[in-house]
Design a protein around this motif. Structure first.
Motif, PDB file in Angstrom:
ATOM      1  N   ALA A 197       1.081  -1.276  -0.002  1.00 54.29           N
ATOM      2  CA  ALA A 197      -0.083  -0.143   0.226  1.00 54.29           C
ATOM      3  C   ALA A 197       0.916   1.024   0.074  1.00 54.29           C
ATOM      4  O   ALA A 197       1.937   1.183   0.503  1.00 54.29           O
ATOM      5  N   ARG A 198       0.317   2.228  -0.600  1.00 59.55           N
ATOM      6  CA  ARG A 198       1.077   3.570  -0.813  1.00 59.55           C
ATOM      7  C   ARG A 198       0.106   4.755  -0.411  1.00 59.55           C
ATOM      8  O   ARG A 198      -0.817   4.909  -1.156  1.00 59.55           O
ATOM      9  N   ASP A 199       0.590   5.168   0.828  1.00 62.69           N
ATOM     10  CA  ASP A 199      -0.372   6.368   1.362  1.00 62.69           C
ATOM     11  C   ASP A 199      -1.596   5.752   1.640  1.00 62.69           C
ATOM     12  O   ASP A 199      -2.645   6.639   1.185  1.00 62.69           O
ATOM     13  N   GLY A 200      -1.863   4.578   1.920  1.00 57.76           N
ATOM     14  CA  GLY A 200      -3.186   4.038   2.298  1.00 57.76           C
ATOM     15  C   GLY A 200      -4.002   3.668   1.245  1.00 57.76           C
ATOM     16  O   GLY A 200      -5.217   3.477   1.128  1.00 57.76           O
ATOM     17  N   ILE A 201      -3.233   3.659   0.031  1.00 56.97           N
ATOM     18  CA  ILE A 201      -4.096   3.227  -1.260  1.00 56.97           C
ATOM     19  C   ILE A 201      -3.502   1.734  -1.634  1.00 56.97           C
ATOM     20  O   ILE A 201      -2.129   1.871  -1.857  1.00 56.97           O
ATOM     21  N   VAL A 202      -4.286   0.986  -2.209  1.00 61.87           N
ATOM     22  CA  VAL A 202      -3.834  -0.143  -2.811  1.00 61.87           C
ATOM     23  C   VAL A 202      -4.254  -0.214  -4.309  1.00 61.87           C
ATOM     24  O   VAL A 202      -5.287   0.036  -4.585  1.00 61.87           O
ATOM     25  N   ASP A 203      -3.312  -0.535  -5.303  1.00 57.94           N
ATOM     26  CA  ASP A 203      -3.536  -0.758  -6.665  1.00 57.94           C
ATOM     27  C   ASP A 203      -3.995  -2.122  -6.740  1.00 57.94           C
ATOM     28  O   ASP A 203      -3.599  -3.277  -6.646  1.00 57.94           O
ATOM     29  N   VAL A 204      -5.378  -1.996  -7.735  1.00 62.87           N
ATOM     30  CA  VAL A 204      -5.877  -3.432  -8.002  1.00 62.87           C
ATOM     31  C   VAL A 204      -6.136  -3.349  -9.375  1.00 62.87           C
ATOM     32  O   VAL A 204      -6.607  -2.504  -9.991  1.00 62.87           O
ATOM     33  N   ARG A 205      -5.325  -4.274 -10.129  1.00 64.24           N
ATOM     34  CA  ARG A 205      -5.331  -4.458 -11.527  1.00 64.24           C
ATOM     35  C   ARG A 205      -6.583  -5.267 -11.990  1.00 64.24           C
ATOM     36  O   ARG A 205      -6.586  -6.517 -11.661  1.00 64.24           O
ATOM     37  N   LEU A 206      -7.147  -4.892 -12.809  1.00 67.63           N
ATOM     38  CA  LEU A 206      -8.555  -5.628 -13.466  1.00 67.63           C
ATOM     39  C   LEU A 206      -8.264  -5.612 -14.929  1.00 67.63           C
ATOM     40  O   LEU A 206      -7.817  -4.656 -15.522  1.00 67.63           O
ATOM     41  N   ILE A 207      -8.792  -6.766 -15.581  1.00 70.21           N
ATOM     42  CA  ILE A 207      -8.706  -7.194 -16.970  1.00 70.21           C
ATOM     43  C   ILE A 207     -10.131  -7.142 -17.358  1.00 70.21           C
ATOM     44  O   ILE A 207     -11.064  -7.414 -16.999  1.00 70.21           O
ATOM     45  N   PHE A 208     -10.183  -6.536 -18.654  1.00 74.03           N
ATOM     46  CA  PHE A 208     -11.499  -6.518 -19.273  1.00 74.03           C
ATOM     47  C   PHE A 208     -12.007  -8.005 -19.886  1.00 74.03           C
ATOM     48  O   PHE A 208     -11.059  -8.681 -20.200  1.00 74.03           O
ATOM     49  N   VAL A 209     -13.229  -8.512 -19.495  1.00 69.82           N
ATOM     50  CA  VAL A 209     -13.748  -9.830 -20.021  1.00 69.82           C
ATOM     51  C   VAL A 209     -14.821  -9.607 -20.897  1.00 69.82           C
ATOM     52  O   VAL A 209     -15.340 -10.818 -21.536  1.00 69.82           O
ATOM     53  N   SER A 210     -15.025  -8.381 -21.235  1.00 68.63           N
ATOM     54  CA  SER A 210     -16.064  -8.051 -22.082  1.00 68.63           C
ATOM     55  C   SER A 210     -15.187  -7.197 -23.290  1.00 68.63           C
ATOM     56  O   SER A 210     -14.143  -6.752 -23.036  1.00 68.63           O
ATOM     57  N   ALA A 211     -15.793  -6.713 -24.455  1.00 72.39           N
ATOM     58  CA  ALA A 211     -15.062  -5.792 -25.509  1.00 72.39           C
ATOM     59  C   ALA A 211     -15.071  -4.598 -24.788  1.00 72.39           C
ATOM     60  O   ALA A 211     -15.676  -4.001 -23.860  1.00 72.39           O
ATOM     61  N   VAL A 212     -13.589  -4.273 -25.095  1.00 68.14           N
ATOM     62  CA  VAL A 212     -13.162  -2.847 -24.607  1.00 68.14           C
ATOM     63  C   VAL A 212     -14.060  -1.705 -25.299  1.00 68.14           C
ATOM     64  O   VAL A 212     -14.105  -1.875 -26.612  1.00 68.14           O
ATOM     65  N   PRO A 213     -14.718  -0.924 -24.739  1.00 70.41           N
ATOM     66  CA  PRO A 213     -15.332   0.287 -25.351  1.00 70.41           C
ATOM     67  C   PRO A 213     -14.506   1.055 -26.100  1.00 70.41           C
ATOM     68  O   PRO A 213     -13.297   1.380 -25.825  1.00 70.41           O
ATOM     69  N   GLY A 214     -14.935   1.112 -27.327  1.00 68.99           N
ATOM     70  CA  GLY A 214     -14.085   2.017 -28.408  1.00 68.99           C
ATOM     71  C   GLY A 214     -13.885   3.387 -27.963  1.00 68.99           C
ATOM     72  O   GLY A 214     -12.797   3.746 -28.460  1.00 68.99           O
ATOM     73  N   ASN A 215     -14.622   4.067 -27.000  1.00 66.57           N
ATOM     74  CA  ASN A 215     -14.132   5.370 -26.434  1.00 66.57           C
ATOM     75  C   ASN A 215     -13.083   5.554 -25.378  1.00 66.57           C
ATOM     76  O   ASN A 215     -12.798   6.476 -24.965  1.00 66.57           O
ATOM     77  N   LEU A 216     -12.444   4.404 -24.966  1.00 65.15           N
ATOM     78  CA  LEU A 216     -11.642   4.378 -24.173  1.00 65.15           C
ATOM     79  C   LEU A 216     -10.240   4.458 -24.528  1.00 65.15           C
ATOM     80  O   LEU A 216      -9.909   4.018 -25.766  1.00 65.15           O
ATOM     81  N   ARG A 217      -9.300   5.235 -23.631  1.00 64.17           N
ATOM     82  CA  ARG A 217      -8.182   5.454 -24.222  1.00 64.17           C
ATOM     83  C   ARG A 217      -6.895   5.217 -22.977  1.00 64.17           C
ATOM     84  O   ARG A 217      -7.300   5.516 -21.911  1.00 64.17           O
ATOM     85  N   ALA A 218      -5.810   4.713 -23.317  1.00 67.62           N
ATOM     86  CA  ALA A 218      -4.876   4.621 -22.062  1.00 67.62           C
ATOM     87  C   ALA A 218      -4.558   5.703 -21.427  1.00 67.62           C
ATOM     88  O   ALA A 218      -4.380   6.937 -21.940  1.00 67.62           O
ATOM     89  N   GLY A 219      -4.715   5.955 -20.130  1.00 65.33           N
ATOM     90  CA  GLY A 219      -4.447   6.894 -19.208  1.00 65.33           C
ATOM     91  C   GLY A 219      -5.970   7.807 -18.777  1.00 65.33           C
ATOM     92  O   GLY A 219      -5.882   8.661 -18.086  1.00 65.33           O
ATOM     93  N   GLN A 220      -7.126   7.056 -19.381  1.00 66.23           N
ATOM     94  CA  GLN A 220      -8.250   7.968 -19.171  1.00 66.23           C
ATOM     95  C   GLN A 220      -8.662   7.350 -17.592  1.00 66.23           C
ATOM     96  O   GLN A 220      -8.685   6.157 -17.131  1.00 66.23           O
ATOM     97  N   MET A 221      -9.261   8.351 -16.910  1.00 70.42           N
ATOM     98  CA  MET A 221      -9.789   7.985 -15.626  1.00 70.42           C
ATOM     99  C   MET A 221     -11.273   7.476 -15.811  1.00 70.42           C
ATOM    100  O   MET A 221     -11.964   8.089 -16.593  1.00 70.42           O
ATOM    101  N   VAL A 222     -11.579   6.639 -14.792  1.00 68.10           N
ATOM    102  CA  VAL A 222     -12.779   5.992 -15.062  1.00 68.10           C
ATOM    103  C   VAL A 222     -13.260   5.751 -13.295  1.00 68.10           C
ATOM    104  O   VAL A 222     -12.565   5.661 -12.576  1.00 68.10           O
ATOM    105  N   GLN A 223     -14.664   5.146 -13.375  1.00 67.78           N
ATOM    106  CA  GLN A 223     -15.134   4.992 -12.226  1.00 67.78           C
ATOM    107  C   GLN A 223     -15.506   3.223 -12.150  1.00 67.78           C
ATOM    108  O   GLN A 223     -16.142   2.935 -13.008  1.00 67.78           O
ATOM    109  N   VAL A 224     -15.257   2.588 -11.307  1.00 64.61           N
ATOM    110  CA  VAL A 224     -15.091   1.160 -11.271  1.00 64.61           C
ATOM    111  C   VAL A 224     -15.886   0.693 -10.031  1.00 64.61           C
ATOM    112  O   VAL A 224     -15.434   1.019  -8.810  1.00 64.61           O
TER     113      VAL A 224
END
Length: 421
Positions: free
Chosen positions: A311-338
């Motif tokens: 953990a860094r500063d009380g935050i843990v990175d969790v990596r998730l992989i798409f199991v459905s088609a990746v939306p065409g409007n997503l780009r690397a570096g874009q912020m999203v809510q999960v």
């Protein structure tokens, strides 16, 4: 002289019980009035149907969620190994250069392979010519047998026509027996010749069919050999398997390469994962394999692939992989809510989340009376737009989710149906 002190004290003592009785009577009147007001509906609000939101309780599979911020990442790096040995003869791109699918990044040179391929091509050409000659010979034999049969059949029909004409003359006594015998022998001869020619044609066809099968198999082997040669030649031209960016290319012209060596890495630039930032206190509810989804305005199904143990500063990175088609409007570096599930789905009673739901009360609506009354419930965890009701509600009831005014302190809320225009 007579003292008046004791008389005043006795009078006050006699007045005190009457004051208590008066106070009690006043309180009773107040309570009675409140009860009358309560029963008369003065603590009941009436709201228009088009200004309230009703929701349906239902029993369904439910998985509590935690919503966290995340960033879209790209991990589609493809390492390109060499399929052939040789030496680098040409380099067309360098690290950082963008490439498109199919472009030649570099060329290899292998003189031994080139000589082997040249010899194979010579043998391939010779064998192909031999097979073509055999096929032509078979076709010629069948064609000759067919032509011979056609010629004999024509002569037979002529002999039969001449015989039929002379049979008429014979009946009238104008044809000699010798001529008739010769014509009959001629028809019999051509019939035998026709039968022989037909047998020769059938035998040629059978032989052609049998040899064609072997020739077709040989032709297929030659085609596979030709494709193998083409593949090996193409293996000397290292192409980009997709669109992306070159990295890890450390070769120079003339440098030797062994089959299997990684020549460069292609970063394809397609987002395929999301890294979510989860509070350290909430990580104990997560595990690899749990499902997740992107919150609006995006959509997509994911699954937890890895959880950073540090953990860094009380935050843990969790990596998730798409199991459905990746939306065409997503780009690397874009912020999203999960929204990440914190446990496996289970059956539960849920209701839509709203301002009138919880923390320990819901307003249950009766369609027959048109009223909603408060009911004590035990609220569980939330998942998206719905929240779990642990106790106090069945799976087929309707509740008041929100209203245009506060309802605290009311005994019920009447829902007035919309008037027909």
């Amino acid at each position: 002289m007579t003292s008046s002190g004791p008389v005043s004290t006795d009078r006050e003592t006699r007045a005190f019980p009457w004051a208590v009785v008066a106070i009690i009577a006043a309180v009773g009147l107040v309570l009675a009035g409140a009860l009358i007001i309560w029963r008369s509906g003065l603590f009941v609000a009436t709201l228009d149907a088009d200004r309230v939101v009703l929701g349906q309780a239902r029993s369904e599979l439910f998985a509590p969620e935690v919503t966290v911020p995340g960033v879209v990442i790209d991990m589609t790096n493809t390492a390109l190994p060499s399929s052939e040995s040789g030496s680098v003869s040409e380099i067309h791109f360098r690290n950082g250069d963008p490439v498109t699918s199919g472009e030649v990044v570099l060329l290899l040179r292998n003189p031994a392979l080139e000589r082997e391929i040249a010899d194979s091509l010579v043998r391939l050409g010779r064998d192909s010519l031999a097979i073509e000659a055999q096929i032509a010979d078979l076709n010629r034999r069948v064609s000759d047998a067919r032509s011979q049969l056609r010629e004999i059949s024509f002569r037979k029909r002529q002999a039969e026509t001449e015989l039929e004409r002379n049979l008429v003359l014979e009946q009238r006594g104008f044809a000699s027996p010798a001529r008739m015998a010769r014509l009959r022998d001629e028809v019999a001869f051509y019939a035998a010749e026709e039968l022989d020619a037909s047998n020769v044609l059938n035998a040629a066809r059978l032989d052609a069919d049998r040899r064609s099968e072997r020739l077709n198999a040989a032709q297929a082997r030659l085609e596979r050999l030709s494709q193998s040669i083409a593949d090996r030649l193409d293996g000397l031209a290292i192409r980009a398997p997709g669109d992306g960016q070159i990295s890890g290319l450390a070769l120079s012209v003339g440098e030797p390469v062994v089959a299997g060596d990684v020549l460069f890495t292609l970063t394809e630039g397609r987002p395929d994962r999301v890294t979510a930032q989860v509070m350290e206190s909430a990580v104990h509810n997560l595990s690899v394999g749990l499902n997740a989804r992107l919150r609006e305005p995006h959509s997509g199904e994911l699954r937890i692939e890895a959880i950073d143990p540090q953990a860094r500063d009380g935050i843990v990175d969790v990596r998730l992989i798409f199991v459905s088609a990746v939306p065409g409007n997503l780009r690397a570096g874009q912020m999203v809510q999960v929204a990440i599930e914190t446990e496996e789905p289970r059956m539960a009673i849920t209701v839509p989340f709203g301002e009138l739901v919880g923390p320990d009360t819901v307003w249950v609506y009766n369609d027959q009376s048109g009223e909603a009354v408060p009911r004590a419930v035990r609220v569980g965890r939330r998942a998206g737009s719905r929240i779990e009701i642990v106790d106090g509600l069945s799976g087929d009831e309707t509740i008041l989710v929100s209203a245009p005014r506060p309802v605290d302190g009311l005994s019920s809320v009447r829902i007035r149906a919309r008037a027909n225009p």
